[in-house]
Design a protein around this motif. Structure first.
Motif, PDB file in Angstrom:
ATOM      1  N   MET A   1       1.756  -7.019  12.667  1.00  0.00           N
ATOM      2  CA  MET A   1       1.678  -5.728  13.311  1.00  0.00           C
ATOM      3  C   MET A   1       1.521  -5.919  14.817  1.00  0.00           C
ATOM      4  O   MET A   1       0.434  -6.085  15.312  1.00  0.00           O
ATOM      5  CB  MET A   1       0.487  -4.924  12.815  1.00  0.00           C
ATOM      6  CG  MET A   1       0.210  -4.900  11.354  1.00  0.00           C
ATOM      7  SD  MET A   1       1.523  -4.167  10.408  1.00  0.00           S
ATOM      8  CE  MET A   1       0.872  -4.436   8.795  1.00  0.00           C
ATOM      9  N   THR A   3       2.467  -4.669  18.846  1.00  0.00           N
ATOM     10  CA  THR A   3       2.980  -3.661  19.753  1.00  0.00           C
ATOM     11  C   THR A   3       3.377  -4.307  21.075  1.00  0.00           C
ATOM     12  O   THR A   3       3.521  -3.642  22.077  1.00  0.00           O
ATOM     13  CB  THR A   3       1.936  -2.543  20.001  1.00  0.00           C
ATOM     14  OG1 THR A   3       0.753  -3.128  20.531  1.00  0.00           O
ATOM     15  CG2 THR A   3       1.628  -1.790  18.722  1.00  0.00           C
ATOM     16  N   LEU A   8       8.975  -5.633  20.655  1.00  0.00           N
ATOM     17  CA  LEU A   8       9.637  -4.351  20.457  1.00  0.00           C
ATOM     18  C   LEU A   8      11.031  -4.358  21.066  1.00  0.00           C
ATOM     19  O   LEU A   8      11.966  -3.805  20.495  1.00  0.00           O
ATOM     20  CB  LEU A   8       8.786  -3.223  21.043  1.00  0.00           C
ATOM     21  CG  LEU A   8       7.437  -3.022  20.344  1.00  0.00           C
ATOM     22  CD1 LEU A   8       6.603  -2.011  21.091  1.00  0.00           C
ATOM     23  CD2 LEU A   8       7.622  -2.625  18.893  1.00  0.00           C
ATOM     24  N   GLU A  57      14.165   3.310  15.370  1.00  0.00           N
ATOM     25  CA  GLU A  57      12.931   3.637  14.645  1.00  0.00           C
ATOM     26  C   GLU A  57      12.740   2.726  13.445  1.00  0.00           C
ATOM     27  O   GLU A  57      11.630   2.256  13.188  1.00  0.00           O
ATOM     28  CB  GLU A  57      12.941   5.102  14.207  1.00  0.00           C
ATOM     29  CG  GLU A  57      12.753   6.071  15.345  1.00  0.00           C
ATOM     30  CD  GLU A  57      12.882   7.530  14.947  1.00  0.00           C
ATOM     31  OE1 GLU A  57      12.417   8.371  15.727  1.00  0.00           O
ATOM     32  OE2 GLU A  57      13.443   7.832  13.868  1.00  0.00           O
ATOM     33  N   GLY A  61       9.801   0.052  13.370  1.00  0.00           N
ATOM     34  CA  GLY A  61       8.884   0.189  12.235  1.00  0.00           C
ATOM     35  C   GLY A  61       8.741  -1.113  11.475  1.00  0.00           C
ATOM     36  O   GLY A  61       7.636  -1.507  11.093  1.00  0.00           O
ATOM     37  N   THR A  64       6.566  -3.495  13.575  1.00  0.00           N
ATOM     38  CA  THR A  64       5.165  -3.138  13.758  1.00  0.00           C
ATOM     39  C   THR A  64       4.432  -2.847  12.458  1.00  0.00           C
ATOM     40  O   THR A  64       3.204  -2.875  12.422  1.00  0.00           O
ATOM     41  CB  THR A  64       5.030  -1.883  14.650  1.00  0.00           C
ATOM     42  OG1 THR A  64       5.664  -0.786  13.996  1.00  0.00           O
ATOM     43  CG2 THR A  64       5.615  -2.117  16.032  1.00  0.00           C
ATOM     44  N   LEU A  66       4.466   0.028  11.272  1.00  0.00           N
ATOM     45  CA  LEU A  66       4.016   1.400  11.488  1.00  0.00           C
ATOM     46  C   LEU A  66       5.192   2.360  11.399  1.00  0.00           C
ATOM     47  O   LEU A  66       6.327   1.980  11.654  1.00  0.00           O
ATOM     48  CB  LEU A  66       3.374   1.530  12.875  1.00  0.00           C
ATOM     49  CG  LEU A  66       2.150   0.657  13.150  1.00  0.00           C
ATOM     50  CD1 LEU A  66       1.809   0.685  14.635  1.00  0.00           C
ATOM     51  CD2 LEU A  66       0.970   1.126  12.313  1.00  0.00           C
ATOM     52  N   ILE A  68       6.982   4.782  13.232  1.00  0.00           N
ATOM     53  CA  ILE A  68       7.120   5.154  14.631  1.00  0.00           C
ATOM     54  C   ILE A  68       8.221   6.208  14.768  1.00  0.00           C
ATOM     55  O   ILE A  68       9.318   6.027  14.243  1.00  0.00           O
ATOM     56  CB  ILE A  68       7.485   3.927  15.494  1.00  0.00           C
ATOM     57  CG1 ILE A  68       6.445   2.825  15.342  1.00  0.00           C
ATOM     58  CG2 ILE A  68       7.683   4.310  16.947  1.00  0.00           C
ATOM     59  CD1 ILE A  68       5.096   3.156  15.886  1.00  0.00           C
ATOM     60  N   CYS A  96       3.826   4.606  21.459  1.00  0.00           N
ATOM     61  CA  CYS A  96       3.790   5.284  20.162  1.00  0.00           C
ATOM     62  C   CYS A  96       3.065   4.437  19.113  1.00  0.00           C
ATOM     63  O   CYS A  96       2.267   4.958  18.334  1.00  0.00           O
ATOM     64  CB  CYS A  96       5.210   5.576  19.684  1.00  0.00           C
ATOM     65  SG  CYS A  96       6.084   6.802  20.664  1.00  0.00           S
ATOM     66  N   ALA A  97       3.319   3.141  19.130  1.00  0.00           N
ATOM     67  CA  ALA A  97       2.676   2.246  18.171  1.00  0.00           C
ATOM     68  C   ALA A  97       1.175   2.176  18.405  1.00  0.00           C
ATOM     69  O   ALA A  97       0.383   2.187  17.468  1.00  0.00           O
ATOM     70  CB  ALA A  97       3.302   0.850  18.249  1.00  0.00           C
ATOM     71  N   GLN A 101      -1.686   3.274  15.740  1.00  0.00           N
ATOM     72  CA  GLN A 101      -2.730   2.369  15.285  1.00  0.00           C
ATOM     73  C   GLN A 101      -4.106   3.008  15.417  1.00  0.00           C
ATOM     74  O   GLN A 101      -4.999   2.720  14.641  1.00  0.00           O
ATOM     75  CB  GLN A 101      -2.690   1.067  16.066  1.00  0.00           C
ATOM     76  CG  GLN A 101      -1.552   0.166  15.669  1.00  0.00           C
ATOM     77  CD  GLN A 101      -1.535  -1.125  16.462  1.00  0.00           C
ATOM     78  OE1 GLN A 101      -1.873  -1.147  17.644  1.00  0.00           O
ATOM     79  NE2 GLN A 101      -1.129  -2.191  15.818  1.00  0.00           N
TER      80      GLN A 101
END
Length: 103
Positions: A1, A3, A8, A57, A61, A64, A66, A68, A96-97, A101
């Motif tokens: 995970m 960011t 990214l 996205e 995602g 991460t 997540l 997003i 956003c990440a 979180q």
């Protein structure tokens, strides 16, 4: 995970590669982090941007872990668009990440 903006950015490069498979050579998205992604001088029209953001996205995602959302009212209403380059989109994805979180 992670960011990390560099990770990214790598995820966005994966999205570029995916979307470029369906674009003609003259409309391919550049992988230069500072090249115009959307706006004047961009190879993408609005539908192309939507397709790219959807792919972005997914790849962000995956990177991460997540969920997003890069296409939002908050992104659209910014004075400086996060869609102007891959680097600016990676920075926005990191924001956003980080917010996801904390939630």
């Amino acid at each position: 995970m992670t960011t990390d903006p560099n990770r990214l950015l790598a995820a966005l490069h994966e999205a570029v590669a995916e979307v470029n498979l369906s674009l003609p050579p003259e409309r391919q998205i550049a992988t230069d982090p500072d090249a115009v992604l959307y706006g004047e001088g961009s190879p993408l029209d609005s539908l192309g941007l939507v397709n790219f953001v959807m792919a972005a996205e997914q790849h962000v995602g995956d990177a991460t872990g997540l969920d997003i959302v890069l296409a939002s009212e908050a992104a659209m209403s910014r004075k400086r668009s996060p869609y102007r380059s891959l680097r600016s989109l990676a920075d926005y994805a990191a924001e956003c990440a980080a917010g996801a979180q904390q939630a």
